[in-house]
Enzyme design. Sequence first.
Site, PDB file in Angstrom:
ATOM      1  N   GLY A  16       0.835  -1.196   0.000  1.00 19.48           N
ATOM      2  CA  GLY A  16       0.000   0.000   0.000  1.00 19.48           C
ATOM      3  C   GLY A  16       0.868   1.243   0.000  1.00 19.48           C
ATOM      4  N   CYS A  17       0.355   2.322   0.550  1.00 17.07           N
ATOM      5  CA  CYS A  17       1.076   3.597   0.553  1.00 17.07           C
ATOM      6  C   CYS A  17       2.476   3.442   1.114  1.00 17.07           C
ATOM      7  CB  CYS A  17       0.297   4.631   1.362  1.00 17.07           C
ATOM      8  SG  CYS A  17       1.161   6.205   1.515  1.00 17.07           S
ATOM      9  N   PHE A  18       3.488   3.813   0.322  1.00 12.74           N
ATOM     10  CA  PHE A  18       4.860   3.603   0.777  1.00 12.74           C
ATOM     11  C   PHE A  18       5.260   4.528   1.920  1.00 12.74           C
ATOM     12  CE2 PHE A  18       6.076   5.677  -3.589  1.00 12.74           C
ATOM     13  CZ  PHE A  18       5.553   6.893  -3.204  1.00 12.74           C
ATOM     14  N   TRP A  19       4.514   5.584   2.174  1.00 12.47           N
ATOM     15  CA  TRP A  19       4.806   6.415   3.340  1.00 12.47           C
ATOM     16  C   TRP A  19       4.781   5.581   4.619  1.00 12.47           C
ATOM     17  CZ3 TRP A  19       0.866  10.999   2.396  1.00 12.47           C
ATOM     18  CH2 TRP A  19       1.302  11.760   1.312  1.00 12.47           C
TER      19      TRP A  19
END
Length: 321
Positions: A16-19
């Site tokens: 999912g979101c790499f953050w």
Amino acid sequence: MNGDKAVQQLATFAGGCFWCMVKPFDELPGIVSVVSGYTGGHTVNPTYEEVGTETTGHIEAVQITYEPELFPYERLLEIYWQLIDPTDKGGQFMDRGYSYRTAIFVHSEEQREKAEASKEVLKASKRFKAPIVTEILPAAPFYPAEALHQDYYKTHPMDYKMYLKGSGRGEFSEQYWNNREDRERLHKQLTGLQYEVTQNKGTEPPYQNEYWDHFREGLYVDVLSSDPLFSSADKFDSGTGWPAFTRPIEEGLIRREADYSSGQVRTALRSRLSGAYLGHLFHDGPEPTKQHYRINSAALRFIPKEELEANGLGRYLSLFE
């Protein structure tokens, strides 16, 4: 690879979101770097905006450079599974679409075998009722994301915390990885005191615990995960009746958090990977740092110097030279 890089390998995970996929791996011992980027697609050097259109075939991912002797691939996999919803093939949490799906990109046959084995263990655990849909795929060209997206949890801490909380990742992980079965397992694995200390932030009696006056050479490891936390070389008599150390062996294996209990502000300590409560950090220790890690014996297990090699901790023998 030559020289120092001969002991380094790559691991690539999409979750999912790499953050949200950087901090859990960052600054652990043996982790050289964690880079956010795009992989698995059919275009070259895609941008964040292009990947977001769902037309490039890329997935947001993190690529980790690590030293397997210090932090094996199996441990990376353990962390990875606890960060994601492996039953969701339409994205992750509030981020929807192909570019947010999960996947393990393997860089060798050895990694593929270990990833497949870990996936089978997860299936067999029946932790999730729905099928495990996370794919294991050959590593593809990886393109680092724009500077804005690197180390986002450090460069935009408030935005990161708000995004992480709003995503629902934390609640999901707590539901599936700290459930009743996990607590029952720990009850069987630990003594009553060990459970009370590590899980309920209990404090054992001073002068009536195993290691307060113990100064044999060796390492003190996490009673749950066996991660090496403290060395006898850094132990001192604090006069408090609890084990005291001037520093941990690896800063990356200790997590600090604010503790407002008892009507005062203190710094509580946890083992980063197991989450076990350890004790508190004070600043009344020996010079020059004055750091005083006051730790509960019940959170620790001692391994004598002469048994370190047999326990896979031979690399720490140099601490006693």
